[in-house]
Structures are given as C-alpha cells and as structure tokens.
Scaffold this active site. Structure first.
Site, PDB file in Angstrom:
ATOM      1  N   HIS A   1      40.354  29.565  44.040  1.00  0.00           N
ATOM      2  CA  HIS A   1      39.316  30.462  44.593  1.00  0.00           C
ATOM      3  C   HIS A   1      39.680  32.178  44.058  1.00  0.00           C
ATOM      4  O   HIS A   1      40.878  32.477  43.861  1.00  0.00           O
ATOM      5  CB  HIS A   1      39.305  30.528  46.099  1.00  0.00           C
ATOM      6  CG  HIS A   1      38.659  29.302  46.723  1.00  0.00           C
ATOM      7  ND1 HIS A   1      38.553  29.001  47.921  1.00  0.00           N
ATOM      8  CD2 HIS A   1      37.931  28.283  46.057  1.00  0.00           C
ATOM      9  CE1 HIS A   1      37.802  27.857  48.134  1.00  0.00           C
ATOM     10  NE2 HIS A   1      37.358  27.575  47.219  1.00  0.00           N
TER      11      HIS A   1
ATOM     12  N   GLU B   1      40.012  34.891  45.797  1.00  0.00           N
ATOM     13  CA  GLU B   1      40.920  35.581  46.535  1.00  0.00           C
ATOM     14  C   GLU B   1      42.244  35.038  45.919  1.00  0.00           C
ATOM     15  O   GLU B   1      43.298  36.069  45.964  1.00  0.00           O
ATOM     16  CB  GLU B   1      40.645  35.250  48.013  1.00  0.00           C
ATOM     17  CG  GLU B   1      39.356  35.496  48.558  1.00  0.00           C
ATOM     18  CD  GLU B   1      38.388  34.084  48.697  1.00  0.00           C
ATOM     19  OE1 GLU B   1      38.427  33.623  47.516  1.00  0.00           O
ATOM     20  OE2 GLU B   1      37.913  34.019  49.520  1.00  0.00           O
TER      21      GLU B   1
ATOM     22  N   CYS C   1      37.435  31.436  52.794  1.00  0.00           N
ATOM     23  CA  CYS C   1      37.532  30.025  53.250  1.00  0.00           C
ATOM     24  C   CYS C   1      38.452  29.998  54.477  1.00  0.00           C
ATOM     25  O   CYS C   1      39.509  30.643  54.265  1.00  0.00           O
ATOM     26  CB  CYS C   1      37.443  28.934  52.611  1.00  0.00           C
ATOM     27  SG  CYS C   1      39.060  28.635  51.320  1.00  0.00           S
TER      28      CYS C   1
HETATM   29 ZN   LIG Z   1      38.949  29.827  49.561  1.00  0.00          ZN
END
Ligand SMILES: [Zn+2]
Length: 138
Positions: free
Chosen positions: A44, A46, A69
């Site tokens: 992801h 991040e 998430c």
């Molecule tokens: Zn994530």
C-alpha cells in the site's frame, strides 16, 4: 494532500482491484517520504511512504488519499504501521468504504493518540477511486 492525490491519479488503473492510494509524509514543512499503492495493489501507499521516510516519520504528519487499512490481509495493516512509526498527525481524504476497514483504521489511529483529521479534499479522493467506491456501495 494535493500531492497525495496527484500520486493517486498517476497510479490509477495499475493497482488491480485495489484503490490507488497516494501518501505523503511531512515533517517540519518538508516532504520526508511519499509513496503510492504499488502495481497490482501491494504494498500500500502508506507502507511505501514509510519506507522512504524511515525514522523521520516519527512526529511527522501523514497525508493519505484513503483511510489507512486496519485488517490483516497479505500485509500488516497500514494503520498499525503508522502508529508504530510514531507519527503525530494523520490527515485522511476519505473513509474506506470496505466494511473490513470502514472507520476502524481511523479509530485505531485516534485510540493511539494520533491527531486524526478526516475529509480533506474528499471529492477528489472519491473521484480518483470512483470504481472502488462503486463496488463497495452495492
Ligand atoms: Zn493499507
């Protein structure tokens, strides 16, 4: 946040079923890390941005195009990674429509004492991942 969204737009269409999520980490007015969801959807944005920022993420502000998430999938949740990195503030464009995440990522950050701001540039964030939002609204 505009930079995080610009990263999302650039990556749009290359993340498979996953939303394109740009993330920018700012400390003392300077960008110390940035990233976007990788091709195919993992890692992801991040995670990628934190990797660039390294220790500089401590005490930093994080701008992210979608709620970080909070569920364990193929990778550990981004919300936990942000907490572990010791960020001070998290600015989220829009809440994740995925029921596994919906408000939980933001709650995790808040519970950890991180200043969490939600809804910055929300319209743009919704548009960049409109197909993802549409799938989850069914
Ligand atoms: Zn994530």
């Amino acid at each position: 946040m505009r930079k995080a969204l610009a990263l999302s737009w650039e990556q749009k269409g290359r993340t498979g079923e996953n939303p394109a999520v740009g993330c920018v980490i700012v400390k003392d007015g300077k960008i110390v890390g940035q990233g976007v969801t990788s091709d195919g959807g993992r890692p992801h944005g991040e995670t990628n941005a934190l990797q660039v920022a390294g220790r500089q993420a401590k005490g930093a502000s994080v701008y992210v195009a979608l709620e970080p998430c909070s569920h364990y999938g193929q990778t550990a949740p981004c919300a936990n990674a942000l907490i572990e990195a010791g960020i001070a503030q998290c600015v989220i464009a829009v809440i994740d429509p995925d029921p596994r995440v919906h408000w939980r990522g933001a709650a995790l950050l808040q519970e950890a004492g991180i200043d969490t701001i939600i809804g910055v540039c929300e319209d743009d964030a919704f548009q960049v991942n409109a197909d993802f939002f549409a799938r989850h609204s069914k």
